[in-house]
Structures are given as C-alpha cells and as structure tokens.
Design a protein around this motif. Sequence first.
Motif, PDB file in Angstrom:
ATOM      1  N   THR A   8       0.844  -1.197   0.000  1.00 53.84           N
ATOM      2  CA  THR A   8       0.000   0.000   0.000  1.00 53.84           C
ATOM      3  C   THR A   8       0.882   1.250   0.000  1.00 53.84           C
ATOM      4  N   GLY A   9       0.229   2.401  -0.016  1.00 50.45           N
ATOM      5  CA  GLY A   9       0.948   3.657  -0.221  1.00 50.45           C
ATOM      6  C   GLY A   9       1.570   4.255   1.023  1.00 50.45           C
ATOM      7  N   ALA A  10       2.151   3.437   1.883  1.00 46.74           N
ATOM      8  CA  ALA A  10       2.938   3.960   3.010  1.00 46.74           C
ATOM      9  C   ALA A  10       4.403   3.998   2.596  1.00 46.74           C
ATOM     10  N   SER A  11       5.165   4.783   3.311  1.00 46.87           N
ATOM     11  CA  SER A  11       6.601   4.784   3.071  1.00 46.87           C
ATOM     12  C   SER A  11       7.160   3.400   3.428  1.00 46.87           C
ATOM     13  N   LEU A  31      -0.824  -4.292  -5.792  1.00 47.49           N
ATOM     14  CA  LEU A  31      -0.299  -2.936  -5.609  1.00 47.49           C
ATOM     15  C   LEU A  31      -1.466  -1.959  -5.617  1.00 47.49           C
ATOM     16  N   THR A  32      -1.636  -1.179  -4.545  1.00 44.72           N
ATOM     17  CA  THR A  32      -2.674  -0.151  -4.593  1.00 44.72           C
ATOM     18  C   THR A  32      -2.187   1.005  -5.472  1.00 44.72           C
ATOM     19  N   ARG A  33      -3.108   1.869  -5.839  1.00 52.84           N
ATOM     20  CA  ARG A  33      -2.738   3.026  -6.675  1.00 52.84           C
ATOM     21  C   ARG A  33      -1.689   3.873  -5.966  1.00 52.84           C
ATOM     22  N   GLU A  37       2.457   5.037  -6.632  1.00 48.83           N
ATOM     23  CA  GLU A  37       3.008   6.398  -6.507  1.00 48.83           C
ATOM     24  C   GLU A  37       4.234   6.385  -5.586  1.00 48.83           C
ATOM     25  N   VAL A  38       4.142   5.683  -4.459  1.00 47.53           N
ATOM     26  CA  VAL A  38       5.275   5.658  -3.520  1.00 47.53           C
ATOM     27  C   VAL A  38       6.450   4.887  -4.129  1.00 47.53           C
ATOM     28  N   ILE A  39       6.165   3.844  -4.890  1.00 47.41           N
ATOM     29  CA  ILE A  39       7.260   3.119  -5.583  1.00 47.41           C
ATOM     30  C   ILE A  39       8.004   4.091  -6.495  1.00 47.41           C
ATOM     31  N   CYS A  82       1.895  -1.253   5.363  1.00 49.41           N
ATOM     32  CA  CYS A  82       0.448  -1.066   5.497  1.00 49.41           C
ATOM     33  C   CYS A  82       0.184   0.381   5.892  1.00 49.41           C
ATOM     34  N   SER A  83      -0.515   1.107   5.045  1.00 49.19           N
ATOM     35  CA  SER A  83      -0.839   2.510   5.349  1.00 49.19           C
ATOM     36  C   SER A  83      -1.888   2.574   6.457  1.00 49.19           C
ATOM     37  N   GLY A  84      -1.964   3.750   7.107  1.00 49.22           N
ATOM     38  CA  GLY A  84      -3.001   3.971   8.111  1.00 49.22           C
ATOM     39  C   GLY A  84      -4.389   3.877   7.502  1.00 49.22           C
ATOM     40  N   THR A  85      -4.487   4.255   6.220  1.00 51.75           N
ATOM     41  CA  THR A  85      -5.787   4.180   5.531  1.00 51.75           C
ATOM     42  C   THR A  85      -6.238   2.733   5.389  1.00 51.75           C
ATOM     43  N   THR A  86      -5.333   1.888   4.890  1.00 51.76           N
ATOM     44  CA  THR A  86      -5.716   0.480   4.710  1.00 51.76           C
ATOM     45  C   THR A  86      -5.935  -0.190   6.062  1.00 51.76           C
ATOM     46  N   LEU A  87      -5.110   0.150   7.061  1.00 46.43           N
ATOM     47  CA  LEU A  87      -5.313  -0.382   8.417  1.00 46.43           C
ATOM     48  C   LEU A  87      -6.730  -0.051   8.907  1.00 46.43           C
ATOM     49  N   ASP A  96     -13.052  -1.759  -0.160  1.00 42.55           N
ATOM     50  CA  ASP A  96     -13.186  -1.052  -1.439  1.00 42.55           C
ATOM     51  C   ASP A  96     -11.919  -1.028  -2.272  1.00 42.55           C
ATOM     52  N   THR A  97     -10.849  -1.702  -1.811  1.00 46.56           N
ATOM     53  CA  THR A  97      -9.672  -1.931  -2.664  1.00 46.56           C
ATOM     54  C   THR A  97      -9.420  -3.436  -2.603  1.00 46.56           C
ATOM     55  N   LEU A  98      -8.603  -3.929  -3.525  1.00 46.65           N
ATOM     56  CA  LEU A  98      -8.360  -5.380  -3.527  1.00 46.65           C
ATOM     57  C   LEU A  98      -7.619  -5.807  -2.254  1.00 46.65           C
ATOM     58  N   PRO A 117       2.558  -1.933   9.651  1.00 43.43           N
ATOM     59  CA  PRO A 117       2.310  -0.491   9.563  1.00 43.43           C
ATOM     60  C   PRO A 117       3.603   0.309   9.589  1.00 43.43           C
ATOM     61  N   ARG A 118       3.595   1.463   8.914  1.00 44.79           N
ATOM     62  CA  ARG A 118       4.763   2.372   8.914  1.00 44.79           C
ATOM     63  C   ARG A 118       4.231   3.778   9.103  1.00 44.79           C
ATOM     64  N   GLU A 119       4.245   4.206  10.316  1.00 44.81           N
ATOM     65  CA  GLU A 119       3.789   5.564  10.634  1.00 44.81           C
ATOM     66  C   GLU A 119       4.384   5.931  11.984  1.00 44.81           C
ATOM     67  N   THR A 120       4.698   7.201  12.168  1.00 44.00           N
ATOM     68  CA  THR A 120       5.150   7.625  13.483  1.00 44.00           C
ATOM     69  C   THR A 120       4.972   9.130  13.636  1.00 44.00           C
TER      70      THR A 120
HETATM   71  C1  LIG Z   1       5.357   9.633  -0.467  1.00 47.38           C
HETATM   72  C2  LIG Z   1       4.231   9.206   0.421  1.00 47.38           C
HETATM   73  C3  LIG Z   1       4.530   8.620   1.612  1.00 47.38           C
HETATM   74  C4  LIG Z   1       3.488   8.200   2.471  1.00 47.38           C
HETATM   75  N1  LIG Z   1       3.829   7.595   3.633  1.00 47.38           N
HETATM   76  C5  LIG Z   1       2.869   7.111   4.437  1.00 47.38           C
HETATM   77  C6  LIG Z   1       3.226   6.360   5.594  1.00 47.38           C
HETATM   78  O1  LIG Z   1       4.388   6.157   5.902  1.00 47.38           O
HETATM   79  N2  LIG Z   1       2.226   5.850   6.336  1.00 47.38           N
HETATM   80  C7  LIG Z   1       0.913   6.017   6.017  1.00 47.38           C
HETATM   81  O2  LIG Z   1       0.062   5.499   6.757  1.00 47.38           O
HETATM   82  N3  LIG Z   1       0.542   6.729   4.922  1.00 47.38           N
HETATM   83  C8  LIG Z   1       1.479   7.279   4.126  1.00 47.38           C
HETATM   84  N4  LIG Z   1       1.143   7.985   2.993  1.00 47.38           N
HETATM   85  C9  LIG Z   1      -0.274   8.272   2.744  1.00 47.38           C
HETATM   86  C10 LIG Z   1      -0.999   7.145   1.999  1.00 47.38           C
HETATM   87  O3  LIG Z   1      -0.454   6.973   0.714  1.00 47.38           O
HETATM   88  C11 LIG Z   1      -2.491   7.498   1.892  1.00 47.38           C
HETATM   89  O4  LIG Z   1      -3.072   7.436   3.185  1.00 47.38           O
HETATM   90  C12 LIG Z   1      -3.250   6.601   0.947  1.00 47.38           C
HETATM   91  O5  LIG Z   1      -4.636   6.911   1.058  1.00 47.38           O
HETATM   92  C13 LIG Z   1      -3.044   5.118   1.212  1.00 47.38           C
HETATM   93  O6  LIG Z   1      -3.898   4.375   0.365  1.00 47.38           O
HETATM   94  P1  LIG Z   1      -3.729   2.792   0.210  1.00 47.38           P
HETATM   95  O7  LIG Z   1      -3.692   2.242   1.584  1.00 47.38           O
HETATM   96  O8  LIG Z   1      -4.929   2.362  -0.554  1.00 47.38           O
HETATM   97  O9  LIG Z   1      -2.475   2.554  -0.552  1.00 47.38           O
HETATM   98  C14 LIG Z   1       2.146   8.416   2.125  1.00 47.38           C
HETATM   99  C15 LIG Z   1       1.861   9.011   0.883  1.00 47.38           C
HETATM  100  C16 LIG Z   1       2.888   9.399   0.048  1.00 47.38           C
HETATM  101  C17 LIG Z   1       2.555  10.035  -1.276  1.00 47.38           C
END
Ligand SMILES: Cc1cc2nc3c(=O)[nH]c(=O)nc-3n(C[C@H](O)[C@H](O)[C@H](O)COP(=O)(O)O)c2cc1C
Length: 185
Positions: A8-11, A31-33, A37-39, A82-87, A96-98, A117-120
């Motif tokens: 997912t889109g976390a760092s 791979l989520t959308r 972007e993060v890749i 795992c992003s906070g959004t997907t969590l 609503d995503t695969l 998860p990767r957030e702080t």
């Molecule tokens: C460069 C970049 C880094 C991000 N890093 C994080 C992160 O470390 N943790 C996090 O929870 N969200 C992070 N985000 C935000 C998520 O991408 C955003 O919440 C997104 O809605 C996640 O969707 P997904 O879970 O469907 O991939 C980051 C976004 C970008 C563009």
Amino acid sequence: MRYLIGVTGASGVAYGHRLIEVLGDRADVILTRDAEEVIRLETDLSAEAFTKGAHAVYRGDDLAAPPSSGSHRFEALIVVPCSGTTLAKIAAGIADTLVSRAAAVALKEGRRMVLVPRETPLSPIALENMLKLSRLGVTILPATPGFYGRPTKVQDLVDFVVARILDHLGVDHVLGTRWEGPPPG
Ligand SMILES: Cc1cc2nc3c(=O)[nH]c(=O)nc-3n(C[C@H](O)[C@H](O)[C@H](O)COP(=O)(O)O)c2cc1C
C-alpha cells in the motif's frame, strides 16, 4: 500454497519489494494506486521491476481479481507496508480496494494475516485499530528494525524487518544474522 502480498501507499515499499524477491513465485502481489506512486517516489523501479518474479500481480482497484473471493486460497496475507488508511479500512470492514477486500476475506475465512504499519507517531485511532485487529488474531508487525546486529546498510534494516515477517510465517530464509547473545567479554 502461495502468499498474498499487499503493498500500500505507506513509506517503506522496500520492505514489500524484498519480501517479493525472497518469496518469488510463491508470491501473488497486489499494488494499490498509492503504492505505485510511492514506488515511483522511493525507488528507481517500475511497477513491473518491483514485482519481478512474483507468480501474479493485481492492481488494487481490480475488485474482480481472484483474491476478492473466499474461494481463492492463500497461505497468508501480508500487507507490507500497510498505510493507516488500509489499516483503518480493514479494522472497519471496508473492502473497497483489492487489499482491503482480501483482508476482509482473510478475516471471514480465518486465514493468517500480518500487517506491517509504517507511521510515526501513532495516533490513538491507529493504535485502536491495531489493538482491535490484534485481538482478532491479526499479527501487527511494525516496520521497526533492531540495531543489535550492528547494521551498516539500509538493506540490513530492510532485511531485519522482512526476516521477522518470514520467521512469523515459518518460511526458511537466510536474511540477516540471529541474536546468539552478547559477544564474549
Ligand atoms: C510519499 C508518500 C509517503 C506516504 N507515507 C505514508 C506512511 O508512511 N504511512 C501512512 O500510513 N501513509 C502514508 N502515505 C499516505 C498514503 O499513501 C495514503 O493514506 C493513501 O490513502 C493510502 O492508500 P492505500 O492504503 O490504498 O495505498 C504516504 C503518501 C505518500 C505520497
């Protein structure tokens, strides 16, 4: 039996990439959308290069793909990073995503799930979501590498976290070194 890896889109997409490298054709990848972007932002890899060697690759918006169904078998779902959004979606049962749909399937079918998860810092909402899922049997394995192996490269830190994921899944690997106690003296 294959492992389903949701990126997912976390760092920290490097963790997902390394896990795909190690599991190779034992891995099906989503791979989520925002992961794409993060890749782009964190690596020099195309989505194709990022998922090279995997058995199958699905887009996060392809809800008709096999992992949407309980009839699709997999050993475990690993969402890394795992992003906070997907969590939050997984904790709330939003599919609503695969990746969040595969997680809903894993929960209803009683399959193993590991979230990285990767957030702080962590907000109370994220902490509550993790506690809720942990109590449902989901493994919360934060991307927090240890330093007792004296890492010298970023890859050492990535491998530390991926090694803990593989240990948890019971998959043999040769990543990093295991703690054998302090050196003599
Ligand atoms: C460069 C970049 C880094 C991000 N890093 C994080 C992160 O470390 N943790 C996090 O929870 N969200 C992070 N985000 C935000 C998520 O991408 C955003 O919440 C997104 O809605 C996640 O969707 P997904 O879970 O469907 O991939 C980051 C976004 C970008 C563009």
